[in-house]
Design a protein around this motif. Structure first.
Motif, PDB file in Angstrom:
ATOM      1  N   GLY A 140       4.409  -5.359 -10.911  1.00  0.00           N
ATOM      2  CA  GLY A 140       4.730  -6.769 -11.196  1.00  0.00           C
ATOM      3  C   GLY A 140       5.441  -6.843 -12.641  1.00  0.00           C
ATOM      4  N   ASP A 141       6.247  -5.812 -13.055  1.00  0.00           N
ATOM      5  CA  ASP A 141       6.681  -5.931 -14.360  1.00  0.00           C
ATOM      6  C   ASP A 141       7.656  -4.772 -14.547  1.00  0.00           C
ATOM      7  N   ARG A 182       1.330  -4.832 -18.835  1.00  0.00           N
ATOM      8  CA  ARG A 182       0.425  -4.899 -17.629  1.00  0.00           C
ATOM      9  C   ARG A 182       0.473  -3.395 -17.121  1.00  0.00           C
ATOM     10  N   LEU A 238       1.384 -16.429  -3.982  1.00  0.00           N
ATOM     11  CA  LEU A 238       0.447 -15.440  -4.965  1.00  0.00           C
ATOM     12  C   LEU A 238      -0.191 -16.488  -5.941  1.00  0.00           C
ATOM     13  N   GLU A 273       6.379 -16.330  -4.344  1.00  0.00           N
ATOM     14  CA  GLU A 273       5.691 -16.123  -5.534  1.00  0.00           C
ATOM     15  C   GLU A 273       4.522 -17.611  -5.742  1.00  0.00           C
ATOM     16  N   MET A 297       6.551  -2.849  -7.635  1.00  0.00           N
ATOM     17  CA  MET A 297       6.258  -4.037  -6.994  1.00  0.00           C
ATOM     18  C   MET A 297       4.789  -4.307  -7.513  1.00  0.00           C
ATOM     19  N   ARG A 320      -2.044  -8.521  -7.302  1.00  0.00           N
ATOM     20  CA  ARG A 320      -0.923  -7.570  -7.020  1.00  0.00           C
ATOM     21  C   ARG A 320      -0.181  -7.783  -5.675  1.00  0.00           C
ATOM     22  N   TYR A 321       0.885  -7.591  -5.546  1.00  0.00           N
ATOM     23  CA  TYR A 321       1.506  -7.598  -4.330  1.00  0.00           C
ATOM     24  C   TYR A 321       2.792  -6.713  -4.242  1.00  0.00           C
ATOM     25  N   THR A 322       3.003  -6.231  -3.028  1.00  0.00           N
ATOM     26  CA  THR A 322       4.175  -5.403  -2.603  1.00  0.00           C
ATOM     27  C   THR A 322       4.721  -5.518  -1.149  1.00  0.00           C
ATOM     28  N   ASP A 366      -7.385 -11.518 -10.694  1.00  0.00           N
ATOM     29  CA  ASP A 366      -5.945 -10.795 -10.568  1.00  0.00           C
ATOM     30  C   ASP A 366      -5.618 -10.818  -9.103  1.00  0.00           C
TER      31      ASP A 366
END
Length: 529
Positions: free
Chosen positions: A40-41, A122, A206, A203, A37, A219-221, A217
């Motif tokens: 992100g890819d 990424r 974010l 989304e 997560m 990032r998220y989980t 940048d």
């Protein structure tokens, strides 16, 4: 620092899983899921490295750490054949995952460094630990020191030189709807803000964060533990057995009722919801107990150990061999052994880590199967499991479930103590009696080392059976008037201190039975295979 309060469904029961270890399979799975997560890819390649002297170095193949990390990274399910077939699925998808032994500064037994690249280029680096019972900590991201446990949703904002913390925090307040807590981290003159929240961020939210001035940048989980944590625990009624007894004194609450009240306060769920969650766990345990003694197989674990629980059960039931008449106990030890046997087969069955996979047969045998044989209702068995879970929370708060941290006393010892409380609950015992039975059970195995022989069959299965016998005997003794002066909390703390005094060679495949001449031959055969 505010004290952390564990959840019965996070730290004690669960995950519902396929695999051979909670700390070495489920922990890596959850770490892999968080990593996926945060990346992100879709993962293209990953390099997972750990110290040659670490627990992973010895266990990562035999206890499915490689499959756990891989299943999490590719988005598999922990309670399906995705776990069993994770390495093959990754190859089919063209995902390159490497496991490397090399020196590390972090000497935690279950520390792993993850370096990943996604299909779109990424990249991500994580420092991770599996801390026992399926619990995890992410302690570094792209060189920034952090600490998350997977019990909140978490976002990471990488800042440039123009960013101002106050401005960013004001922007976050405008974007999010629920409470959040922000922390700052720095690395090589770079800064990061990361925050945890109970809110599942969309989304669009974010993207708004990424569009804020000074944010380079994001990032998220999502959380990976079943029950979200809270930022304040003012309404949690207790942390220890002594506090629980005081809390329940006025209403004369049983240990099961105390466990229910605790989890309602910890999770924020209704009584109906927590009972439903526990009854689902009981259902999985009931199925695993049935499979343990009714599904025959000619398979040999590690090509060495015949799966024997079903034959043992039939012999005892049909009295085809002379055995001591121990009543229901003869049946329960077969269940306990059989559940762990099913975990160790080439295509394992679904089980509930309770509190670990190394002790997975104890609660289903001593509480669920016994409760069924006693004619107890689902609600009564679930309440007994809450009594067991209550004791598990005391251990989680004051000690550990990790065999690699404190030996088998922390795994089978803790599970046995939990089972004793569950049995006392089903037999109508008071909370004091339940906790005393737990104390006696744990006192009986203080100093029990962890020394699984390669595939883990020996001596773990027999120790599950021993723990069931210990729990039932202790509960019966206490209900008949036996008592001890040293209370449960002091016993738990003593277990932790004894574990700290045990040398590392007695907390893994480095000593004890694992290092006997035959144990070494077994390891050579299994690892060569």
């Amino acid at each position: 620092m505010e004290e952390y309060y564990g959840s019965i469904f996070n730290e004690v029961f669960g995950p519902v899983m396929i695999g051979t270890s909670s700390s070495h399979t489920a922990g890596p799975y959850r770490i892999g899921a968080v990593a996926r997560m945060l990346l992100g890819d879709e993962v293209k390649r990953a390099r997972i490295s750990f110290d040659p002297g670490s627990s992973y170095a010895s266990y990562y193949k035999l206890q499915w750490s490689d499959r756990g990390f891989t299943a999490g990274l590719i988005g598999g399910r922990i309670d399906s054949d995705d776990m069993t077939d994770a390495l093959e699925i990754a190859k089919e998808k063209g995902v390159d995952i490497q496991f490397v032994k090399e020196p590390k500064e972090n000497k935690h037994a279950n520390y792993a460094l993850m370096e990943m690249e996604g299909m779109n280029g990424r990249c991500l680096t994580l420092g991770t630990t599996s801390v026992g019972g399926g619990a995890i900590e992410i302690i570094e991201i792209d060189g920034f020191p952090i600490q998350i446990k997977g019990d909140f949703n978490a976002a990471f904002l990488y800042l440039d030189d123009t960013a101002h913390r106050g401005t960013v925090e004001e922007g976050l307040k405008a974007i999010t709807e629920q409470e959040f807590r922000v922390k700052e981290s720095a690395s090589d003159r770079k800064r990061m803000l990361y925050f945890e929240t109970r809110e599942a961020l969309k989304e669009t939210q974010l993207q708004k964060m990424l569009d804020m001035p000074g944010v380079a940048d994001v990032r998220y989980t999502d959380h990976v533990l079943p029950v979200l944590s809270s930022f304040a625990y003012e309404d949690i009624p207790f942390r220890t057995a002594a506090q629980a007894l005081e809390f329940g004194k006025e209403e004369n609450m049983s240990a099961g009722e105390l466990g229910i009240r605790y989890e309602m306060a910890r999770s924020g769920y209704t009584r109906e919801k927590v009972m439903e969650m526990m009854q689902n766990i009981v259902g999985v345990m009931r199925r695993s107990a049935h499979v343990a003694i009714h599904n025959k197989t000619n398979e040999k674990i590690g090509e060495l150990y015949p799966v024997k629980a079903t034959d043992m059960y039939e012999s005892m039931q049909n009295k085809t061999v002379p055995v001591a008449e121990l009543g229901i106990l003869n049946e329960l030890v077969c269940v306990a052994i059989g559940i762990l046997e099913k975990v160790e087969q080439k295509r394992p069955d679904v089980v509930v880590a309770s509190p670990t996979v190394g002790s997975v047969g104890i609660l289903p045998a001593a509480v669920v199967h016994l409760g069924d044989r006693m004619g107890k209702s689902d609600e009564e068995i679930a309440k007994a499991m809450f009594a067991a879970g209550c004791v598990g929370i005391f251990v989680a708060h004051q000690a550990t479930f990790g065999g690699e941290v404190a030996g088998c006393q922390a795994e089978c010892g803790s599970a046995g103590a939990m089972a004793a409380a569950g049995v006392a609950e089903m037999l109508g015992g008071s909370a004091q009696q339940a906790f005393t039975a737990s104390a006696v059970t744990l006192q009986n195995v203080l100093g029990l080392i962890c020394d699984p022989v390669s595939v883990g069959y020996e001596p773990c299965n027999a120790r599950n059976a021993m723990a069931v016998s210990n729990a039932l005997s202790s509960a019966n003794m206490v209900l008949c008037g036996f008592s001890v002066q040293i209370p449960l909390d002091e016993t738990i703390i003593a277990m932790k201190e004894v574990g700290e005094q045990l040398p590392p060679c007695l907390k893994g495949t480095y000593g004890g039975l694992a290092c006997t001449p035959t144990g070494q031959k077994i390891a050579e055969i299994c690892e060569g295979e």
